[in-house]
Design a protein around this motif. Structure first.
Motif, PDB file in Angstrom:
ATOM      1  N   ALA A 181      -1.842  -0.333   5.041  1.00  0.00           N
ATOM      2  CA  ALA A 181      -1.060   1.018   5.469  1.00  0.00           C
ATOM      3  C   ALA A 181      -0.533   0.797   7.046  1.00  0.00           C
ATOM      4  N   MET A 182      -1.483   0.363   8.032  1.00  0.00           N
ATOM      5  CA  MET A 182      -1.306   0.537   9.263  1.00  0.00           C
ATOM      6  C   MET A 182      -0.243  -0.583   9.435  1.00  0.00           C
ATOM      7  N   VAL A 183      -0.317  -1.978   8.869  1.00  0.00           N
ATOM      8  CA  VAL A 183       0.625  -2.841   9.252  1.00  0.00           C
ATOM      9  C   VAL A 183       2.150  -2.621   8.885  1.00  0.00           C
ATOM     10  N   ILE A 184       2.157  -1.689   7.340  1.00  0.00           N
ATOM     11  CA  ILE A 184       3.621  -1.482   7.071  1.00  0.00           C
ATOM     12  C   ILE A 184       4.084  -0.531   8.083  1.00  0.00           C
ATOM     13  N   VAL A 185       3.475   0.543   8.592  1.00  0.00           N
ATOM     14  CA  VAL A 185       3.787   1.353   9.609  1.00  0.00           C
ATOM     15  C   VAL A 185       4.384   0.728  10.905  1.00  0.00           C
TER      16      VAL A 185
END
Length: 511
Positions: A181-185
């Motif tokens: 999730a953090m990587v996509i953001v």
């Protein structure tokens, strides 16, 4: 006549009106349009979007959220009638969408419903609306990104691998931090910093892929269709359908993302209403179709606790792991599209609020090189990435819905206000069946809000208290509209005569 800009105007505490007068001060529509044309500090956003890009921004921010991420959580609430819940939520969104379409043509600026409220109900309600939009956009980005871990695991499962819960789930769901999730953001943030035009074209390509994989799912799922799965249709009763509709309304929040692109559209008064309405038709049709196909393929009890439900249906139906792999990869791209477009909308809302002095200037600084609010985008991206990595999905989805519904209700009221008090304004789109449609839109939003749980209302109440503290601690002191002297404000606003116009401050009001 050239309308002077308020950008850069220093606060003037000596002439600021009293609290009541300031809360009711409206920002003139001509002033908003002038600031959009002149930019912030001499640098303005680049007008490069046509109706296709605007529609794809709206579809990209909307399509896929409820189906790909929260279907497993909403089906147990409504049972086989989940498609009815999607239809009810879609109707509520459509009633508000037509109001958004009219307002977008009237006030083609980056602030979306925040700007519409400022132009009609004054600074107090505008701040509340803007604060709700912060909740809607930032938290919804995090909520959608949380679902990325499910589909990354579905992709890896084809190869016999899986990410450990420690790095694919947030605390409370068995993990430490949701890294996917953090990587996509972070990736979406980097892309937005580079430029809005490049982001829009990438989003358009991803939206085409997203629509294709959802239609592909329907084609496969209908081969395993069992009409018996729809009996009984309402196992949880009408209350369950309503509760699910309140939850899946989260799936429709993105349609207003197009309205945040008012300052980057080539012909906003014509294209924004078209993009909003076209995106609503596309999204609602696909949502209902996929929900019917999914329930037809599997009994409703199967969905309880099932993650990446659509991937599992494809895998079980076809027995071909590669099909599930293709869909899972497409789902990750779809989630990335939502994150990209909603994060875009959030930065433009904050840009408008910063331009008005209600939040720090850094959120309104536009880079002369990229034509984007670089600093504001980076700040928002970091905060959203941390939220996505550390907060469970269910809490995020419900908190997003209540903020969204409140903002939508205000837009419906804004349409009624301007029709009554500014009938001479040229409207490129008019809400049909006025005033019935906006009234129903506002009432539908209130109804769905009432069906949300007590915990969600508690979170909303705390968020509003934090917002009030932020307004009185910073926004009220730095408001540029409030810094105008009484005579100057009268001149800029044209003193629109109406029963609801801002009352003239008395000497006792002035501080």
């Amino acid at each position: 006549m050239t309308v002077p800009t308020l950008t850069g105007r220093p606060p003037a505490a000596a002439r600021r009106p009293g609290l009541a007068a300031q809360l009711l001060r409206r920002k003139p529509i001509d002033q908003m349009v002038s600031e959009a044309d002149n930019g912030h500090g001499g640098t303005k956003l680049v007008r490069s979007f046509g109706v296709l890009q605007l529609t794809m921004i709206s579809v990209g921010a909307t399509l896929g959220t409820g189906i790909l991420v929260i279907l497993g959580e909403s089906v147990p609430l409504a049972g086989p009638a989940i498609w009815i819940s999607f239809a009810i939520a879609g109707l509520a969104a459509l009633l508000s969408a037509v109001s958004y379409a009219e307002m977008a043509g009237l006030v083609p600026v980056a602030g979306s419903s925040y700007s519409y409220t400022y132009a009609t109900m004054g600074e107090g309600m505008a701040w509340i609306c803007g604060w709700c939009l912060v909740l809607e956009y930032a938290v919804s980005v995090a909520a959608v990104a949380v679902g990325a871990g499910q589909y990354v695991n579905a992709t890896l499962a084809v190869f016999g691998q899986v990410l450990p819960d420690a790095v694919s789930q947030p605390p409370g769901d068995g993990g430490i931090m949701n890294i996917p999730a953090m990587v996509i953001v972070v990736l979406a943030t980097i892309l937005l910093v580079r430029g809005a035009r490049e982001s829009a074209w990438i989003n358009t390509a991803i939206v085409v892929i997203k629509v294709a994989i959802l239609l592909f799912f329907c084609a496969v799922a209908f081969t395993a269709f069992n009409a018996g799965n729809f009996e009984p249709l309402l196992p949880m009763g009408a209350a369950g359908v309503s509760a699910a509709a309140s939850t899946v309304f989260f799936s429709y929040i993105g349609f207003d993302a197009a309205s945040t692109a008012g300052e980057e559209a080539r012909n906003p008064k014509r294209d924004l209403p078209r993009a909003i309405m076209l995106s609503m038709v596309i999204v609602t049709t696909i949502y209902v179709l996929v929900a019917v196909a999914a329930i037809g393929a599997r009994p409703w009890g199967w969905f309880d606790g099932t993650e990446a439900a659509l991937v599992k249906i494809l895998e079980e139906t076809t027995g071909q792991p590669w099909i599930a792999l293709v869909f899972a990869v497409g789902a990750v791209l779809a989630i990335a599209s939502i994150v990209l477009t909603v994060l875009y909308g959030q930065t433009r809302i904050l840009l408008s609020m910063s331009r008005d002095g209600l939040i720090p200037r850094i959120f309104g600084r536009v880079s002369s090189r990229t034509g984007t609010p670089v600093a504001g985008t980076v700040i928002v991206g970091v905060l959203v990435a941390l939220t996505a990595g550390l907060v469970p999905l269910g809490d995020l989805a419900d908190a997003t819905s209540i903020g969204t519904l409140f903002a939508f209700a205000l837009v419906n009221v804004a349409v009624i206000y301007l029709r009554r008090n500014r009938p001479e304004l040229k409207r490129t789109f008019r809400v049909p069946l006025f005033p019935l449609t906006p009234i129903l839109g506002a009432l539908m939003c209130a109804y769905l809000m009432a069906n949300l749980g007590a915990d969600t209302w508690a979170v909303f109440g705390i968020w509003m208290l934090v917002g009030l503290a932020a307004y009185f601690g910073y926004g009220r002191k730095h408001s540029r509209v409030a810094a105008l002297g009484h005579e100057e404000y009268r001149e800029l606003s044209g003193r629109e005569s109406s029963p609801l116009s801002t009352p003239e401050p008395t000497k006792a009001d002035l501080s």
